[in-house]
Design a protein around this motif. Sequence first.
Motif, mmCIF file in Angstrom:
data_model
loop_
_atom_site.group_PDB
_atom_site.id
_atom_site.type_symbol
_atom_site.label_atom_id
_atom_site.label_comp_id
_atom_site.label_asym_id
_atom_site.label_seq_id
_atom_site.Cartn_x
_atom_site.Cartn_y
_atom_site.Cartn_z
ATOM 1 N N VAL A 1 0.876 -1.172 0.000
ATOM 2 C CA VAL A 1 0.000 0.000 0.000
ATOM 3 C C VAL A 1 0.910 1.217 0.000
ATOM 4 O O VAL A 1 1.873 1.281 0.755
ATOM 5 C CB VAL A 1 -0.913 0.012 1.241
ATOM 6 C CG1 VAL A 1 -1.584 1.368 1.396
ATOM 7 C CG2 VAL A 1 -1.951 -1.094 1.151
ATOM 8 N N ARG A 2 0.625 2.183 -0.857
ATOM 9 C CA ARG A 2 1.388 3.431 -0.880
ATOM 10 C C ARG A 2 0.491 4.529 -1.423
ATOM 11 O O ARG A 2 -0.376 4.279 -2.255
ATOM 12 C CB ARG A 2 2.671 3.294 -1.715
ATOM 13 C CG ARG A 2 2.429 3.005 -3.161
ATOM 14 C CD ARG A 2 3.722 3.034 -3.981
ATOM 15 N NE ARG A 2 4.423 1.760 -3.926
ATOM 16 C CZ ARG A 2 5.629 1.605 -3.378
ATOM 17 N NH1 ARG A 2 6.270 2.632 -2.841
ATOM 18 N NH2 ARG A 2 6.215 0.427 -3.374
ATOM 19 N N HIS A 3 0.681 5.744 -0.940
ATOM 20 C CA HIS A 3 -0.123 6.873 -1.386
ATOM 21 C C HIS A 3 0.574 8.163 -0.989
ATOM 22 O O HIS A 3 1.564 8.158 -0.255
ATOM 23 C CB HIS A 3 -1.539 6.816 -0.772
ATOM 24 C CG HIS A 3 -1.551 6.632 0.717
ATOM 25 N ND1 HIS A 3 -1.497 7.683 1.609
ATOM 26 C CD2 HIS A 3 -1.570 5.507 1.473
ATOM 27 C CE1 HIS A 3 -1.510 7.211 2.845
ATOM 28 N NE2 HIS A 3 -1.551 5.891 2.789
ATOM 29 N N ASP A 4 0.061 9.285 -1.467
ATOM 30 C CA ASP A 4 0.665 10.577 -1.166
ATOM 31 C C ASP A 4 0.558 10.905 0.320
ATOM 32 O O ASP A 4 -0.312 10.401 1.025
ATOM 33 C CB ASP A 4 -0.030 11.692 -1.963
ATOM 34 C CG ASP A 4 0.253 11.605 -3.452
ATOM 35 O OD1 ASP A 4 1.255 10.962 -3.816
ATOM 36 O OD2 ASP A 4 -0.524 12.170 -4.229
ATOM 37 N N GLY A 5 1.437 11.782 0.788
ATOM 38 C CA GLY A 5 1.350 12.301 2.153
ATOM 39 C C GLY A 5 2.189 11.547 3.164
ATOM 40 O O GLY A 5 2.961 10.643 2.832
ATOM 41 N N GLU A 6 2.026 11.943 4.419
ATOM 42 C CA GLU A 6 2.665 11.280 5.549
ATOM 43 C C GLU A 6 1.576 10.690 6.431
ATOM 44 O O GLU A 6 0.415 11.081 6.343
ATOM 45 C CB GLU A 6 3.522 12.280 6.338
ATOM 46 C CG GLU A 6 4.677 12.843 5.524
ATOM 47 C CD GLU A 6 5.518 13.833 6.315
ATOM 48 O OE1 GLU A 6 6.742 13.754 6.248
ATOM 49 O OE2 GLU A 6 4.924 14.690 7.009
ATOM 50 N N GLU A 7 1.967 9.743 7.277
ATOM 51 C CA GLU A 7 0.964 9.008 8.030
ATOM 52 C C GLU A 7 1.429 8.765 9.460
ATOM 53 O O GLU A 7 2.613 8.520 9.721
ATOM 54 C CB GLU A 7 0.689 7.665 7.333
ATOM 55 C CG GLU A 7 -0.617 7.036 7.686
ATOM 56 C CD GLU A 7 -1.064 6.093 6.577
ATOM 57 O OE1 GLU A 7 -2.049 6.399 5.886
ATOM 58 O OE2 GLU A 7 -0.413 5.040 6.398
ATOM 59 N N PHE A 8 0.457 8.829 10.389
ATOM 60 C CA PHE A 8 0.713 8.543 11.798
ATOM 61 C C PHE A 8 -0.168 7.368 12.197
ATOM 62 O O PHE A 8 -1.357 7.328 11.876
ATOM 63 C CB PHE A 8 0.379 9.761 12.651
ATOM 64 C CG PHE A 8 0.506 9.526 14.137
ATOM 65 C CD1 PHE A 8 1.754 9.491 14.739
ATOM 66 C CD2 PHE A 8 -0.622 9.338 14.925
ATOM 67 C CE1 PHE A 8 1.879 9.276 16.104
ATOM 68 C CE2 PHE A 8 -0.503 9.120 16.292
ATOM 69 C CZ PHE A 8 0.752 9.089 16.884
ATOM 70 N N LEU A 9 0.427 6.404 12.877
ATOM 71 C CA LEU A 9 -0.278 5.199 13.315
ATOM 72 C C LEU A 9 -0.143 5.068 14.827
ATOM 73 O O LEU A 9 0.959 5.192 15.361
ATOM 74 C CB LEU A 9 0.319 3.973 12.607
ATOM 75 C CG LEU A 9 -0.211 2.570 12.893
ATOM 76 C CD1 LEU A 9 0.189 1.632 11.746
ATOM 77 C CD2 LEU A 9 0.312 1.996 14.206
ATOM 78 N N TYR A 10 -1.270 4.817 15.525
ATOM 79 C CA TYR A 10 -1.264 4.644 16.977
ATOM 80 C C TYR A 10 -2.077 3.397 17.295
ATOM 81 O O TYR A 10 -3.240 3.277 16.884
ATOM 82 C CB TYR A 10 -1.878 5.867 17.660
ATOM 83 C CG TYR A 10 -1.857 5.825 19.167
ATOM 84 C CD1 TYR A 10 -0.786 6.367 19.882
ATOM 85 C CD2 TYR A 10 -2.912 5.263 19.882
ATOM 86 C CE1 TYR A 10 -0.770 6.344 21.266
ATOM 87 C CE2 TYR A 10 -2.896 5.220 21.269
ATOM 88 C CZ TYR A 10 -1.816 5.762 21.953
ATOM 89 O OH TYR A 10 -1.807 5.732 23.326
ATOM 90 N N VAL A 11 -1.479 2.455 18.028
ATOM 91 C CA VAL A 11 -2.159 1.196 18.352
ATOM 92 C C VAL A 11 -3.118 1.408 19.514
ATOM 93 O O VAL A 11 -2.719 1.844 20.598
ATOM 94 C CB VAL A 11 -1.140 0.088 18.692
ATOM 95 C CG1 VAL A 11 -1.875 -1.229 18.952
ATOM 96 C CG2 VAL A 11 -0.121 -0.082 17.571
ATOM 97 N N LEU A 12 -4.402 1.109 19.284
ATOM 98 C CA LEU A 12 -5.433 1.271 20.313
ATOM 99 C C LEU A 12 -5.639 -0.004 21.117
ATOM 100 O O LEU A 12 -5.721 0.029 22.353
ATOM 101 C CB LEU A 12 -6.758 1.677 19.654
ATOM 102 C CG LEU A 12 -6.768 3.015 18.902
ATOM 103 C CD1 LEU A 12 -8.075 3.174 18.145
ATOM 104 C CD2 LEU A 12 -6.567 4.168 19.875
#
Length: 207
Positions: free
Chosen positions: A147-158
């Motif tokens: 998976v790849r796409h424009d921008g930056e990403e933040f991931l937080y495990v709930l």
Amino acid sequence: MTETPHRSMIQIARESGASETAPPVDLGARVRELRKARNWTLEQAARQAGLARSTLSKIENGLMSPTYDALKKLAVGLEITVPQLFTPPAGEKITGRMAVTRAEEGAAKATGTYEHVLLADALRKKQMLPYRARIRARRMEEFDGWVRHDGEEFLYVLTGMVRLFTEFYEPVDMRRGDSAYYDATMGHNVVSLSDEDATILWVTSLV
């Protein structure tokens, strides 16, 4: 491993401004507006984007949904970013905005590997796309490539435990409270390691 266009994110971004008073941007009308602002004919715009004239005509008239590759070509040809294809021209500056999403609210958008719930759905012209995701996948083989796409990403495990795979780094195991920030143009996938599907908060930039 082959690349997979991340169309689900673009679809979510396109729908993220929907509300009774603020409908989402019409992609066809937006592309036509951008083309005419440059005084380009269909032929000129299609040549600039590397698309067939008939394809561009169908997009402008809402007769087809473009692939992510076609969206990227359009954006490059028009010298804008992909998210700007779904963003109306900037008008007056909007200040003091707020949206509350209750725990039981939000429409789920399910795929074979993830189930997304878009947050702050009523707000238009967002600079970031927040959503909660239930991670169904258990193995990398369940994905049809990165998976790849424009921008930056933040991931937080709930809840639960996940393994974050990225194109240029070793896999990282993450549990509740752990987080990661990364370039989303880099290939990435997430799988659940816990018995139950893990849940995460994902925030993707739209600029």
